[in-house]
Each structure stands twice: as C-alpha cells, then as structure tokens.
Motif scaffolding. Sequence first.
Motif, PDB file in Angstrom:
ATOM      1  N   ALA A  47       0.643  -1.080  -0.025  1.00 60.57           N
ATOM      2  CA  ALA A  47       0.350  -0.076   0.217  1.00 60.57           C
ATOM      3  C   ALA A  47       1.064   1.248  -0.163  1.00 60.57           C
ATOM      4  CB  ALA A  47      -0.596  -0.279   1.628  1.00 60.57           C
ATOM      5  N   ILE A  48       2.194   0.858   0.146  1.00 59.06           N
ATOM      6  CA  ILE A  48       3.249   2.823   0.216  1.00 59.06           C
ATOM      7  C   ILE A  48       3.949   2.387  -0.536  1.00 59.06           C
ATOM      8  CG2 ILE A  48       2.673   2.711   2.950  1.00 59.06           C
ATOM      9  CD1 ILE A  48       5.506   0.801   3.799  1.00 59.06           C
ATOM     10  N   SER A  49       3.570   1.009  -1.167  1.00 63.35           N
ATOM     11  CA  SER A  49       5.003   1.017  -2.322  1.00 63.35           C
ATOM     12  C   SER A  49       4.392   2.586  -3.444  1.00 63.35           C
ATOM     13  CB  SER A  49       4.945  -0.225  -3.256  1.00 63.35           C
ATOM     14  OG  SER A  49       5.004  -1.003  -2.433  1.00 63.35           O
ATOM     15  N   LYS A  50       5.591   3.010  -3.842  1.00 61.43           N
ATOM     16  CA  LYS A  50       6.053   4.458  -4.881  1.00 61.43           C
ATOM     17  C   LYS A  50       6.407   3.953  -6.121  1.00 61.43           C
ATOM     18  CE  LYS A  50       7.148   9.040  -4.529  1.00 61.43           C
ATOM     19  NZ  LYS A  50       7.653  10.178  -4.594  1.00 61.43           N
ATOM     20  N   ILE A  51       5.358   3.976  -7.708  1.00 59.91           N
ATOM     21  CA  ILE A  51       5.705   3.200  -8.564  1.00 59.91           C
ATOM     22  C   ILE A  51       6.295   4.268  -9.733  1.00 59.91           C
ATOM     23  CG2 ILE A  51       4.791   1.059 -10.142  1.00 59.91           C
ATOM     24  CD1 ILE A  51       3.812   0.759  -7.564  1.00 59.91           C
ATOM     25  N   HIS A  52       6.906   3.768 -10.310  1.00 57.34           N
ATOM     26  CA  HIS A  52       6.800   4.971 -11.141  1.00 57.34           C
ATOM     27  C   HIS A  52       6.318   4.109 -12.703  1.00 57.34           C
ATOM     28  CE1 HIS A  52       9.295   6.863 -14.296  1.00 57.34           C
ATOM     29  NE2 HIS A  52       8.404   7.615 -14.148  1.00 57.34           N
ATOM     30  N   ASP A  53       5.501   4.835 -13.330  1.00 54.93           N
ATOM     31  CA  ASP A  53       5.257   3.603 -14.760  1.00 54.93           C
ATOM     32  C   ASP A  53       6.424   5.120 -15.540  1.00 54.93           C
ATOM     33  OD1 ASP A  53       4.338   2.832 -17.520  1.00 54.93           O
ATOM     34  OD2 ASP A  53       1.948   2.386 -16.508  1.00 54.93           O
ATOM     35  N   ASN A  54       6.822   4.832 -16.352  1.00 59.62           N
ATOM     36  CA  ASN A  54       8.317   4.903 -17.590  1.00 59.62           C
ATOM     37  C   ASN A  54       7.602   5.007 -17.966  1.00 59.62           C
ATOM     38  OD1 ASN A  54      10.020   6.952 -17.943  1.00 59.62           O
ATOM     39  ND2 ASN A  54      11.524   5.100 -18.015  1.00 59.62           N
ATOM     40  N   GLY A  55       7.101   6.058 -19.274  1.00 60.55           N
ATOM     41  CA  GLY A  55       7.503   5.975 -20.695  1.00 60.55           C
ATOM     42  C   GLY A  55       5.750   6.151 -20.733  1.00 60.55           C
ATOM     43  N   CYS A  56       4.768   6.457 -20.011  1.00 65.78           N
ATOM     44  CA  CYS A  56       3.712   5.818 -21.115  1.00 65.78           C
ATOM     45  C   CYS A  56       2.584   7.409 -21.073  1.00 65.78           C
ATOM     46  CB  CYS A  56       2.615   5.176 -20.000  1.00 65.78           C
ATOM     47  SG  CYS A  56       2.718   6.079 -18.345  1.00 65.78           S
ATOM     48  N   GLY A  57       3.195   8.374 -21.954  1.00 70.97           N
ATOM     49  CA  GLY A  57       2.936   9.142 -22.545  1.00 70.97           C
ATOM     50  C   GLY A  57       1.630   9.054 -23.369  1.00 70.97           C
ATOM     51  N   ASN A  58       1.514   8.324 -24.037  1.00 71.85           N
ATOM     52  CA  ASN A  58       0.188   8.187 -24.884  1.00 71.85           C
ATOM     53  C   ASN A  58      -1.042   7.964 -24.178  1.00 71.85           C
ATOM     54  OD1 ASN A  58       2.084   8.696 -27.260  1.00 71.85           O
ATOM     55  ND2 ASN A  58       2.444   5.914 -27.546  1.00 71.85           N
ATOM     56  N   ALA A  59      -0.909   7.220 -23.167  1.00 72.94           N
ATOM     57  CA  ALA A  59      -2.203   6.781 -22.586  1.00 72.94           C
ATOM     58  C   ALA A  59      -2.475   7.774 -21.023  1.00 72.94           C
ATOM     59  CB  ALA A  59      -1.697   5.714 -21.509  1.00 72.94           C
TER      60      ALA A  59
END
Length: 259
Positions: A47-59
């Motif tokens: 619940a406290i994980s900080k996640i980077h979804d990298n390179g998803c600009g189109n969405a």
Amino acid sequence: MSTTPFIPKQAQEALAVGPAAIWKELYGDLMDELARNLLSLAPPITAISKIHDNGCGNALAELQKAVVADSWPVTTEVVDSNKLTFPDGSFDLSITNMVFAAFKNGTEDVQAAKEIKRTLKPGGPANANAFDHNPRNTIIRDAHHATRGKDAASLPAMYFAYYESSYFRKALGDAEWDSVRYVNSGVWVEIKDLQRFANIAWAVTGQPSTGWTEEDEKNWDNATSTIIPGLQEGRGNGFIEKDGTHHVRSIVTTALLQK
C-alpha cells in the motif's frame, strides 16, 4: 494550388473508424497483456509502494480521467524518459513497458536505462521489455521494402520493427546494470479479419517519411497482399486460425533488474 497532403483512398477508408477503434483493431489487448506480464514478474506491491510507470505518455490523458473519476493515488506528468525530473532514489519499483524501441539505439536507450537506475531506491527492482520477435512489425517492414525497394528509408511509424532485442540488452549493459535476469515469453494477439488488419496496418505504418504518393495508391494491393501470407507462414508456432479468428504470436524479452 492545394497544399493538402495526398492520402491514398484505401488509407482514408481504413482510417475512417477513428483512432480508438484503429488502435483496438491493430493491437487488441497487446499492451495490457505486456503490462500484466511485467507486473506478474515484479515483487509484491504494498500500500505504500511508490511506483513509476515510465514512458506511458500516449495514455496519460485517459489515465488522468480515471485518476479523477476513481480518486486513485496517482500523479500524471509529462517527463522526458532521458531526463527524468525525479530525485535520486524516488521509487520502490520502475516499470518500462514497450518504450525502449522509441529511443535511438546506443544513445537515448542507454541514457533512459541510466535514469531508471538513478531514480530507484537502493536495492530497488525495475522491469522493462522489448520485442525479441514481432512478426506483425517485421512483415509490414518487409512489405515496405518489397514495394519501394530494399534501399528505401525506414518507415517513421515502424520504430518497433527496427529495434532489436540485442540493442535492448546492450543498452542495459552500457548503463551499468549489473544485476539483470532476462525472461522470454510469448504473447498472442487476436486478428479477426486478416484483410482488414492488412489495410489498417499499412494505412497507419506504411507512410514514408516523404509522405504518401499516388504510386502508393496504385501499389496498395501489392503491399497488403504480402502482409497476409507473411503472417500465415508462422502456422503452429506463430499463427493459429480457429473459428474464423486468427492469432499471431510475438516473443518479448523482459529484463528483471535490481539496483
């Protein structure tokens, strides 16, 4: 004198359904499937994980709508993957789904890999992927050279077809990722109508860097007629036909990284 770019009538007909429908017909659930694969290979998310979804600009635009509607704890921001603005050690996990092919081989892909490493917390994991073999892209590239000559310049919209998994592996090595494990997996994509797929695929990706010409309109059938048998050549291992629906298999290389 008209300055309107020439567009073959076949391309106009194929693209008339609009961008969202076109994307769905071309890719189906491919990107979602690849993202699910990346997450399934990641360590447990808390619940406290900080996640980077990298390179998803189109969405980003669609994602932002969902963030507002569902009150998700997500922040969207347009950032250059080669120059991430996040401080060192910002994330517990970084996910980079089908992005490396968009970078210049040997320079931008290496820098992007360095930025992923920089922004991860010490010991943090990252997952990234690239196509090892994608017959759909390869066949469209082959149709381009078959109709325009083997020396024709690369198609601007076909960057996936020209980025090899060996480049991906080298970029990670050059970025000094020491702890890397590679996993290859197959992903099946459904194609309901092969001729329809050939027309849409050529309309979306077949335009040369100099623009469409009347010659492209004349040669349209020659180009699309090479796409269908090219897909079917992978029968069994890469192409299955069942109840009028076709399934084409791509091989994806996933890198499991540890800082």
